[in-house]
Design a protein around this motif. Structure first.
Motif, PDB file in Angstrom:
ATOM      1  N   ASP A 156       0.858  -1.321   0.173  1.00 29.48           N
ATOM      2  CA  ASP A 156      -0.088   0.088   0.069  1.00 29.48           C
ATOM      3  C   ASP A 156       0.940   1.238   0.131  1.00 29.48           C
ATOM      4  N   ASP A 157       0.121   2.315   0.201  1.00 30.49           N
ATOM      5  CA  ASP A 157       1.072   3.358  -0.121  1.00 30.49           C
ATOM      6  C   ASP A 157       1.772   3.970   1.327  1.00 30.49           C
ATOM      7  N   GLU A 158       1.602   3.295   2.422  1.00 27.68           N
ATOM      8  CA  GLU A 158       2.474   3.244   3.785  1.00 27.68           C
ATOM      9  C   GLU A 158       3.714   2.222   3.667  1.00 27.68           C
ATOM     10  N   ASP A 159       3.581   1.591   2.460  1.00 25.23           N
ATOM     11  CA  ASP A 159       4.812   0.734   2.388  1.00 25.23           C
ATOM     12  C   ASP A 159       4.430  -0.530   3.163  1.00 25.23           C
ATOM     13  N   ARG A 160       3.095  -1.025   3.153  1.00 27.33           N
ATOM     14  CA  ARG A 160       2.851  -1.962   4.188  1.00 27.33           C
ATOM     15  C   ARG A 160       2.262  -3.425   3.124  1.00 27.33           C
ATOM     16  N   HIS A 161       2.958  -4.451   3.446  1.00 29.53           N
ATOM     17  CA  HIS A 161       2.595  -5.521   2.854  1.00 29.53           C
ATOM     18  C   HIS A 161       1.437  -5.892   3.307  1.00 29.53           C
ATOM     19  N   SER A 162       0.302  -6.049   2.358  1.00 26.40           N
ATOM     20  CA  SER A 162      -1.132  -6.190   2.557  1.00 26.40           C
ATOM     21  C   SER A 162      -1.865  -7.481   2.091  1.00 26.40           C
ATOM     22  N   PHE A 163      -2.748  -8.197   2.508  1.00 25.96           N
ATOM     23  CA  PHE A 163      -3.793  -9.021   1.996  1.00 25.96           C
ATOM     24  C   PHE A 163      -4.967  -8.790   2.309  1.00 25.96           C
ATOM     25  N   TYR A 164      -5.742  -8.784   1.222  1.00 23.40           N
ATOM     26  CA  TYR A 164      -7.215  -8.457   0.874  1.00 23.40           C
ATOM     27  C   TYR A 164      -7.990  -9.514   0.602  1.00 23.40           C
ATOM     28  N   TYR A 165      -9.027  -9.899   1.234  1.00 20.32           N
ATOM     29  CA  TYR A 165      -9.802 -11.024   0.636  1.00 20.32           C
ATOM     30  C   TYR A 165     -11.242 -10.673   0.206  1.00 20.32           C
ATOM     31  N   LEU A 166     -11.671 -11.141  -0.753  1.00 17.50           N
ATOM     32  CA  LEU A 166     -12.902 -11.135  -1.469  1.00 17.50           C
ATOM     33  C   LEU A 166     -13.454 -12.380  -1.755  1.00 17.50           C
ATOM     34  N   THR A 167     -14.794 -12.330  -1.670  1.00 21.59           N
ATOM     35  CA  THR A 167     -15.441 -13.699  -2.092  1.00 21.59           C
ATOM     36  C   THR A 167     -15.508 -13.952  -3.482  1.00 21.59           C
ATOM     37  N   PHE A 168     -15.181 -15.074  -4.052  1.00 20.32           N
ATOM     38  CA  PHE A 168     -15.214 -15.462  -5.411  1.00 20.32           C
ATOM     39  C   PHE A 168     -16.228 -15.031  -5.954  1.00 20.32           C
ATOM     40  N   ALA A 169     -17.435 -15.338  -5.537  1.00 19.10           N
ATOM     41  CA  ALA A 169     -18.866 -15.041  -6.060  1.00 19.10           C
ATOM     42  C   ALA A 169     -19.380 -13.856  -6.509  1.00 19.10           C
ATOM     43  N   GLU A 170     -19.225 -12.983  -5.593  1.00 15.99           N
ATOM     44  CA  GLU A 170     -19.567 -11.277  -5.524  1.00 15.99           C
ATOM     45  C   GLU A 170     -18.752 -10.338  -5.434  1.00 15.99           C
ATOM     46  N   GLY A 171     -17.521 -10.812  -4.729  1.00 13.45           N
ATOM     47  CA  GLY A 171     -16.339  -9.962  -4.605  1.00 13.45           C
ATOM     48  C   GLY A 171     -16.685  -8.942  -3.249  1.00 13.45           C
ATOM     49  N   THR A 172     -17.405  -9.717  -2.525  1.00  8.85           N
ATOM     50  CA  THR A 172     -17.603  -8.951  -0.920  1.00  8.85           C
ATOM     51  C   THR A 172     -16.414  -9.433  -0.264  1.00  8.85           C
ATOM     52  N   TYR A 173     -16.192  -7.940   0.577  1.00 10.66           N
ATOM     53  CA  TYR A 173     -15.163  -8.093   1.556  1.00 10.66           C
ATOM     54  C   TYR A 173     -15.163  -9.200   2.525  1.00 10.66           C
ATOM     55  N   MET A 174     -14.163  -9.838   2.786  1.00 11.85           N
ATOM     56  CA  MET A 174     -13.996 -10.711   3.862  1.00 11.85           C
ATOM     57  C   MET A 174     -13.212 -10.239   5.041  1.00 11.85           C
ATOM     58  N   ARG A 175     -11.954 -10.064   4.737  1.00 12.74           N
ATOM     59  CA  ARG A 175     -10.973  -9.550   5.613  1.00 12.74           C
ATOM     60  C   ARG A 175      -9.716  -9.016   5.080  1.00 12.74           C
ATOM     61  N   HIS A 176      -8.919  -8.270   5.897  1.00 12.77           N
ATOM     62  CA  HIS A 176      -7.585  -7.658   5.384  1.00 12.77           C
ATOM     63  C   HIS A 176      -6.737  -7.432   6.330  1.00 12.77           C
ATOM     64  N   TYR A 177      -5.537  -7.841   6.043  1.00 18.17           N
ATOM     65  CA  TYR A 177      -4.215  -7.888   7.002  1.00 18.17           C
ATOM     66  C   TYR A 177      -3.116  -6.936   6.358  1.00 18.17           C
ATOM     67  N   GLN A 178      -2.604  -6.166   7.372  1.00 18.61           N
ATOM     68  CA  GLN A 178      -1.351  -5.369   6.750  1.00 18.61           C
ATOM     69  C   GLN A 178      -0.297  -5.587   7.662  1.00 18.61           C
ATOM     70  N   PHE A 179       0.980  -5.524   7.174  1.00 19.23           N
ATOM     71  CA  PHE A 179       1.924  -5.870   7.787  1.00 19.23           C
ATOM     72  C   PHE A 179       3.130  -4.535   7.390  1.00 19.23           C
ATOM     73  N   LEU A 180       3.976  -4.041   8.446  1.00 19.17           N
ATOM     74  CA  LEU A 180       5.004  -3.313   8.082  1.00 19.17           C
ATOM     75  C   LEU A 180       6.085  -4.112   7.322  1.00 19.17           C
ATOM     76  N   SER A 181       6.612  -3.439   6.356  1.00 20.59           N
ATOM     77  CA  SER A 181       7.753  -4.033   5.467  1.00 20.59           C
ATOM     78  C   SER A 181       8.944  -4.097   6.091  1.00 20.59           C
TER      79      SER A 181
END
Length: 181
Positions: A156-181
């Protein structure tokens, strides 16, 4: 003298290349074995005529995700859960022997038509609208619980390694993780 140096250099280079190839093969064999096992397990449940690609996903459980074409010509994804071997301690004997045995649990297999869900390009468009992404690293299929998902890996823009999860069917938000690089 010059011929000796060249000969030794060629021999050393050939040795390094040979060892590198051997190391790669030894490392890749277990991965190919697991992919082949997943294809075999999926073939017992689903009739498919072609396998395009097999990818690995590791969340709370591990899956091999198969991109295939079924016998009717439909593009499908098959999620095959990896079953781990467990160790059992046999205490009936005087010695405590540890025996490896396969868990009796069956591999869970989930099959979806590719047309039932979003494409990778649609997922990229969704996350670019919702998030500030400096660098997109990967978009791949996975599984959270019993829900097929897309895992978006990005910086992301703050140089964090991030994981974003969306459902396969609709693209609905599931969860989000961010870690400092």
């Amino acid at each position: 003298m010059k011929a000796w140096i060249i000969s030794i250099s060629v021999i050393l280079l050939a040795t390094v290349i040979g060892l590198s190839y051997y190391l790669y093969e030894v490392t890749a064999d277990p991965i190919r074995d697991r992919q082949d096992e997943a294809i075999t397990l999926a073939g017992e449940t689903v009739d498919f005529s072609e396998v395009r690609e097999v990818n690995y996903y590791h969340g709370s459980k591990s899956y091999q995700i198969i991109d295939a074409v079924d016998d009717e010509g439909n593009d499908i994804y098959i999620w095959v859960e990896e079953i781990k071997e467990i160790e059992e301690i046999d205490e009936s004997e005087e010695t405590n022997e540890i025996e490896e045995s396969e868990e009796s649990e069956e591999a869970k297999i989930e099959v979806r038509l590719q047309s039932e869900g979003l494409t990778k390009q649609e997922v990229i468009e969704i996350v670019q609208d919702e998030l500030i992404i400096e660098r997109l690293k990967s978009v791949r299929l996975g599984m959270i619980g019993s829900t097929p998902v897309y895992e978006v890996n990005y910086i992301d823009d703050e140089d964090r390694h991030s994981f974003y999860y969306l459902t396969f069917a609709e693209g609905t938000y599931m969860r989000h993780y961010q870690f400092l690089s």
